[in-house]
Design a protein around this motif. Structure first.
Motif, short mmCIF file in Angstrom:
data_model
loop_
_atom_site.label_atom_id
_atom_site.label_comp_id
_atom_site.label_asym_id
_atom_site.label_seq_id
_atom_site.Cartn_x
_atom_site.Cartn_y
_atom_site.Cartn_z
N GLY A 192 -72.39 10.40 -12.82
CA GLY A 192 -71.39 11.43 -12.96
C GLY A 192 -71.63 12.37 -14.12
N LEU A 193 -70.62 13.18 -14.44
CA LEU A 193 -70.70 14.17 -15.50
C LEU A 193 -71.12 13.53 -16.82
CD1 LEU A 193 -70.07 17.12 -16.46
CD2 LEU A 193 -67.77 16.28 -17.01
N ASN A 194 -72.13 14.10 -17.45
CA ASN A 194 -72.67 13.62 -18.72
C ASN A 194 -73.23 12.20 -18.65
OD1 ASN A 194 -72.07 15.99 -20.18
ND2 ASN A 194 -69.93 15.34 -20.45
N GLY A 195 -73.36 11.68 -17.43
CA GLY A 195 -73.90 10.33 -17.25
C GLY A 195 -75.36 10.36 -16.85
N THR A 196 -76.03 9.25 -17.07
CA THR A 196 -77.42 9.08 -16.65
C THR A 196 -77.52 7.81 -15.82
OG1 THR A 196 -77.98 7.88 -18.68
CG2 THR A 196 -78.33 10.27 -18.69
N TRP A 197 -78.63 7.67 -15.09
CA TRP A 197 -78.77 6.51 -14.21
C TRP A 197 -78.60 5.18 -14.94
CZ3 TRP A 197 -77.93 4.58 -9.86
CH2 TRP A 197 -78.53 3.37 -9.46
N PRO A 198 -79.15 4.98 -16.16
CA PRO A 198 -78.96 3.68 -16.80
C PRO A 198 -77.50 3.25 -16.93
CG PRO A 198 -80.68 4.87 -17.93
CD PRO A 198 -80.06 5.84 -16.94
N GLY A 199 -76.58 4.21 -16.94
CA GLY A 199 -75.16 3.87 -17.07
C GLY A 199 -74.59 3.14 -15.86
N ILE A 200 -75.24 3.28 -14.70
CA ILE A 200 -74.78 2.58 -13.50
C ILE A 200 -75.94 1.85 -12.81
CG2 ILE A 200 -72.79 4.07 -13.08
CD1 ILE A 200 -74.45 5.60 -11.02
N ALA A 201 -76.99 1.58 -13.58
CA ALA A 201 -78.23 1.07 -13.00
C ALA A 201 -78.12 -0.31 -12.39
CB ALA A 201 -79.34 1.08 -14.06
N TRP A 202 -77.06 -1.05 -12.70
CA TRP A 202 -76.89 -2.37 -12.09
C TRP A 202 -76.84 -2.28 -10.56
CZ3 TRP A 202 -72.63 -3.70 -9.07
CH2 TRP A 202 -71.54 -2.84 -9.12
N LEU A 203 -76.43 -1.10 -10.05
CA LEU A 203 -76.34 -0.93 -8.60
C LEU A 203 -77.71 -1.02 -7.93
CD1 LEU A 203 -73.85 2.07 -8.51
CD2 LEU A 203 -73.40 -0.23 -7.60
N GLY A 204 -78.78 -0.60 -8.63
CA GLY A 204 -80.11 -0.57 -8.02
C GLY A 204 -80.57 -1.92 -7.52
N PRO A 205 -80.77 -2.89 -8.44
CA PRO A 205 -81.22 -4.21 -7.98
C PRO A 205 -80.18 -4.94 -7.12
CG PRO A 205 -81.17 -4.07 -10.40
CD PRO A 205 -80.76 -2.73 -9.87
N ARG A 206 -78.90 -4.70 -7.40
CA ARG A 206 -77.85 -5.41 -6.65
C ARG A 206 -77.93 -5.03 -5.17
NH1 ARG A 206 -73.09 -7.75 -9.38
NH2 ARG A 206 -71.84 -8.74 -7.76
N LEU A 207 -78.07 -3.74 -4.87
CA LEU A 207 -78.12 -3.29 -3.49
C LEU A 207 -79.50 -3.51 -2.87
CD1 LEU A 207 -76.10 0.04 -3.82
CD2 LEU A 207 -75.30 -2.12 -2.84
N ALA A 208 -80.56 -3.24 -3.62
CA ALA A 208 -81.91 -3.38 -3.07
C ALA A 208 -82.20 -4.81 -2.66
CB ALA A 208 -82.94 -2.91 -4.09
#
Length: 301
Positions: free
Chosen positions: A104-120
């Motif tokens: 989101g606004l002013n956010g970067t991927w590391p801020g929600i990166a837990w979604l990557g391995p969890r979904l993959a």
């Protein structure tokens, strides 16, 4: 709160398989009536998109799914700000559906990166993108999500692992608005999820993509009342869901959440993989813990 509002559009590529399955199911029923039915094949053979073992309430809530994964970083360019691709290492089950996700606004991927391995690890290729600029609008983020999917399927190092006909988008806040914007502009997408999504128009009346909206009960930036109104603009001919997380604020997604994962995974499995094994978790919602409101168009498929 659940009510059946519609069935998915039959014109969508992944829905064509369901039509064929329905015809086959009718034939099986007729055979049973005649006492001549042969044993049905395993579901994996019946559904070419199904990936992974039979799901359970524990498996969709687990921090790690059944697939071992690897990741690869992507440099800035190609219409978006780079990011990280997470993918199952198993090549024995064919290609996988894919999901592009925007912060989101002013956010970067590391801020929600837990979604990557969890979904993959549940059997998807996941592309967590960085945006060109931290303050990019929802429309810009929608454009970047679509560019990321095009890069993923056409030029990325993992393109041979991806089924280009089974793609989805997701995002948080302005990234969530970007996901909804992308769905409006590319109706061939199989699914969209907006987490506390900010979309200035608030209008999804032309949405043709199965869409799940998350609202945070204590969100003052994108309040649930705004998202309820937006949810209600989704046409009755489009599959939809609305989940409000109890006591959560706008940035709830910034920490790993079982309440999000155990509902996101079935949504993506149902619409990207046509996997009806996951319907049991959303129709009805099998666990309302941590969820204060739930609306849907069950039976979804």
């Amino acid at each position: 709160m659940s009510q059946h509002e519609s069935t998915a559009l039959a014109s969508r590529p992944a829905r064509a398989w369901l039509a064929r399955k329905a015809v086959a199911g009718t034939a099986v029923v007729l055979g049973l009536v005649a006492g001549m039915a042969a044993p049905q094949p395993a579901l994996a053979a019946d559904n070419p998109y199904q990936r992974g073992p039979n799901p359970t309430a524990a498996s969709i809530a687990a921090t790690t799914g059944p697939f071992a994964i690897a990741s690869v970083s992507v440099a800035r360019g190609n219409g978006f700000g780079g990011g990280v691709i997470y993918y199952p290492t198993d090549t024995s089950q064919g290609t996988f559906g894919a999901i592009a996700i925007s912060p989101g606004l002013n956010g970067t991927w590391p801020g929600i990166a837990w979604l990557g391995p969890r979904l993959a690890s549940q059997g998807f290729v996941v592309f967590g993108i960085e945006t060109n600029n931290l303050n990019d609008s929802p429309t810009s983020r929608g454009t970047q999500l679509l560019a990321a999917l095009d890069y993923l399927t056409q030029r990325s190092s993992v393109r041979t692992r991806v089924d280009a006909t089974r793609l989805a988008v997701a995002g948080h806040s302005m990234g969530g608005g970007g996901a909804l914007d992308a769905a409006l502009r590319r109706p061939s997408l199989q699914a969209a999820i907006g987490n506390a999504p900010y979309l200035p128009s608030g209008n999804l009346s032309t949405d043709r993509v199965p869409t799940l909206i998350y609202a945070m009960q204590n969100d003052t930036l994108v309040p649930p009342s705004r998202l309820t109104t937006m949810y209600n603009t989704i046409p009755a001919t489009t599959e939809r869901g609305y989940i409000q997380i109890t006591g959560a604020g706008h940035n709830y997604i910034g920490q790993p959440s079982t309440n999000l994962a155990r509902t996101m995974i079935p949504w993506f499995k149902i619409f990207i993989d046509n996997d009806t094994r996951f319907s049991q978790f959303l129709c009805p919602l099998s666990n309302m813990s941590g969820i204060s409101q739930y609306r849907n168009s069950c039976p979804l498929i």
